[in-house]
Scaffold this motif. Structure first.
Motif, PDB file in Angstrom:
ATOM      1  N   PHE A  12      47.383  26.828  30.369  1.00  0.00           N
ATOM      2  CA  PHE A  12      47.609  26.894  31.730  1.00  0.00           C
ATOM      3  C   PHE A  12      46.094  26.837  32.114  1.00  0.00           C
ATOM      4  N   THR A  13      46.028  25.762  32.936  1.00  0.00           N
ATOM      5  CA  THR A  13      44.561  25.440  33.473  1.00  0.00           C
ATOM      6  C   THR A  13      44.584  25.799  35.394  1.00  0.00           C
ATOM      7  N   GLY A  14      43.636  26.600  35.542  1.00  0.00           N
ATOM      8  CA  GLY A  14      43.540  26.875  37.005  1.00  0.00           C
ATOM      9  C   GLY A  14      42.059  26.522  37.425  1.00  0.00           C
ATOM     10  N   THR A  15      41.424  27.462  38.058  1.00  0.00           N
ATOM     11  CA  THR A  15      40.080  27.591  38.703  1.00  0.00           C
ATOM     12  C   THR A  15      39.283  28.738  38.019  1.00  0.00           C
ATOM     13  N   MET A  16      38.057  28.399  37.851  1.00  0.00           N
ATOM     14  CA  MET A  16      37.154  29.648  37.319  1.00  0.00           C
ATOM     15  C   MET A  16      36.565  30.171  38.612  1.00  0.00           C
ATOM     16  N   ALA A  17      36.320  31.425  38.679  1.00  0.00           N
ATOM     17  CA  ALA A  17      35.779  32.361  39.686  1.00  0.00           C
ATOM     18  C   ALA A  17      35.123  33.512  39.354  1.00  0.00           C
ATOM     19  N   HIS A  18      34.384  34.187  40.235  1.00  0.00           N
ATOM     20  CA  HIS A  18      33.811  35.477  39.839  1.00  0.00           C
ATOM     21  C   HIS A  18      34.839  36.474  39.923  1.00  0.00           C
ATOM     22  N   GLY A  19      34.820  37.372  39.106  1.00  0.00           N
ATOM     23  CA  GLY A  19      35.667  38.566  39.072  1.00  0.00           C
ATOM     24  C   GLY A  19      35.877  39.379  40.418  1.00  0.00           C
ATOM     25  N   ALA A  20      34.728  39.310  41.387  1.00  0.00           N
ATOM     26  CA  ALA A  20      34.568  40.104  42.386  1.00  0.00           C
ATOM     27  C   ALA A  20      35.281  39.088  43.506  1.00  0.00           C
ATOM     28  N   MET A  21      35.688  37.828  43.198  1.00  0.00           N
ATOM     29  CA  MET A  21      36.092  37.139  44.427  1.00  0.00           C
ATOM     30  C   MET A  21      37.407  36.391  43.829  1.00  0.00           C
ATOM     31  N   HIS A  66      39.264  32.798  45.506  1.00  0.00           N
ATOM     32  CA  HIS A  66      38.555  31.731  45.124  1.00  0.00           C
ATOM     33  C   HIS A  66      39.111  31.104  43.704  1.00  0.00           C
ATOM     34  N   ALA A  67      39.773  31.972  43.139  1.00  0.00           N
ATOM     35  CA  ALA A  67      40.157  31.185  41.724  1.00  0.00           C
ATOM     36  C   ALA A  67      41.616  31.236  41.626  1.00  0.00           C
ATOM     37  N   ARG A  68      42.028  30.417  40.597  1.00  0.00           N
ATOM     38  CA  ARG A  68      43.584  30.459  40.330  1.00  0.00           C
ATOM     39  C   ARG A  68      43.554  30.807  38.918  1.00  0.00           C
ATOM     40  N   ASN A  69      44.036  32.100  38.618  1.00  0.00           N
ATOM     41  CA  ASN A  69      43.935  32.869  37.533  1.00  0.00           C
ATOM     42  C   ASN A  69      45.213  32.366  36.519  1.00  0.00           C
ATOM     43  N   PRO A  70      44.836  31.755  35.267  1.00  0.00           N
ATOM     44  CA  PRO A  70      45.772  31.490  34.415  1.00  0.00           C
ATOM     45  C   PRO A  70      46.424  32.680  33.526  1.00  0.00           C
ATOM     46  N   ILE A  71      45.645  33.786  33.408  1.00  0.00           N
ATOM     47  CA  ILE A  71      45.965  34.701  32.552  1.00  0.00           C
ATOM     48  C   ILE A  71      47.520  35.374  33.024  1.00  0.00           C
TER      49      ILE A  71
END
Length: 402
Positions: free
Chosen positions: A200-209, A212-217
């Motif tokens: 699964f591929t999303g968008t990387m981002a800072h854990g505090a934000m 701004h991410a699309r988290n694949p986990i």
């Protein structure tokens, strides 16, 4: 599963007992592990030399550089069926030596057992098939053809047997005995194997934000739940095979992010599963079903899903009344004096490819315990090596003359 008729045969074919044990020992002493930098060439060379010593004319080919297949064809006194014996010359690594009490490649013989990596899986089977066919030949009086195949890479992607099928060598084969260790059981059924991977591929981002991410986990977690439900569904639909047990759906890989980067939401997450199926499970339907689930989960979470199926080997279900199975059963009874016990192979063998791709009825039977392969202090009983060679000789005579 109803066993075939095992009408007692009154036949014995003498085998060079000392020779087959010594040859097994010579093979075990060669470290032909299936990992980069090594390979089957030393064992394949020893097999080819022994075949030449027997007066055979082995053909050596390379499915990959330095990874030989060795095939000999032995013809009888007239036309008839063709029987194939098959084994592999690669072994798995010995792993940590902490668990071993003997040298994995010392070929130590103690208390009637030969110890070492590959002793059971399956250098004893390779030796037994060579000496069994040689005994048949020396006994004379058989029609048809026997092919003896020692192949590369069974412990990996099975390139050796795929190459054998592609070459056309097995196009005339009527039955095959695969000489893997099965603890004296005759195994006409084998589990299928599928290795399924989804990323699964999303968008990387800072854990505090995280906005701004699309988290694949979370998608990976959703898919793990799908696998868990699938296991229960297969058990409900197909039950448990008498010799193979249930279908297993086992997550084996979960990979996402960096352990040292806990403050980073990763761009991708991968889940992989090892799926072991029983007869009745449709592999193509299974691939479609898993792919649909992966794509649905990805869509719901605005991700992309990439699916691969590195291994897809359907189960084998050779009828017990197939001639190759019945011949082996009668031979086992004649040589050992005991009624045959039928079982199943918990994994896949090269015989899976011979059946699925070439349509050859196959049965698995060989020296060594069913559960000892790949363990520390792997061993085979010397008596089992000799017995298997004798059974192979009688089974071949029975198959070719029936």
């Amino acid at each position: 599963m109803t066993p075939p008729s095992t009408q007692r045969l009154d036949v014995q074919i003498p085998v060079d007992a000392d020779g087959v044990v010594a040859f097994t020992r010579d093979l075990v002493r060669l470290r032909t592990v299936n990992e980069p930098g090594f390979g089957e060439a030393p064992a394949a060379g020893l097999v080819a030399a022994k075949m030449r010593e027997f007066g055979w004319d082995p053909v050596v080919t390379e499915p990959a550089p330095g990874r030989p297949n060795v095939v000999a064809t032995i013809t009888g006194d007239g036309p008839g069926r063709t029987l194939l014996f098959e084994g592999h010359t690669d072994v798995v690594t010995e792993g940590s030596l902490d668990g071993w009490t003997v040298d994995p490649y010392g070929g130590e013989i103690r208390d009637g057992r030969l110890y070492g990596r590959g002793a059971a899986d399956m250098k004893s089977g390779v030796a037994a098939m060579l000496y069994g066919v040689r005994a048949l030949q020396l006994a004379g009086g058989f029609s048809g053809t026997v092919k003896v195949c020692a192949l590369a890479d069974e412990e990996g992607m099975m390139i050796g047997v795929h190459h054998l099928v592609d070459s056309g060598v097995v196009s005339d084969v009527d039955g095959a005995i695969v000489c893997e260790p099965e603890g004296g059981e005759i195994c006409p059924v084998s589990k299928g194997a599928m290795r399924f991977r989804v990323t699964f591929t999303g968008t990387m981002a800072h854990g505090a934000m995280p906005q701004h991410a699309r988290n694949p986990i979370p998608a990976a977690a959703d898919f793990l739940r799908v696998l868990d439900h699938l296991q229960a569904d297969f058990t409900a639909r197909h039950g448990s095979h008498p010799h193979l047990g249930p279908t297993y759906v086992t997550p084996t890989v979960l990979n996402a992010g960096d352990l040292d980067q806990i403050n980073v939401i990763p761009a991708s997450a991968t889940v992989a599963a090892d799926i072991r199926t029983i007869p009745g499970v449709d592999h193509e339907e299974l691939v479609v079903r898993l792919t649909d689930h992966a794509e649905r989960i990805a869509s719901e979470r605005q991700l992309r899903a990439s699916v691969t199926v590195p291994v897809n080997r359907p189960p084998v279900d050779t009828p017990v009344d197939a001639l190759v199975v019945a011949s082996l059963a009668r031979a086992h009874a004649a040589v050992t004096g005991t009624e045959p016990v039928f079982g199943g192979v918990p994994g896949t063998t090269d015989g899976t490819i011979l059946t699925v791709r070439a349509g050859i009825p196959t049965v698995v039977y060989g020296p060594g315990g069913k559960w000892i392969p790949h363990q520390a202090d792997e061993f085979v009983e010397l008596a089992d090596i000799v017995s298997a060679a004798r059974v192979y000789a009688v089974a071949a005579r029975e198959f070719l003359s029936s």
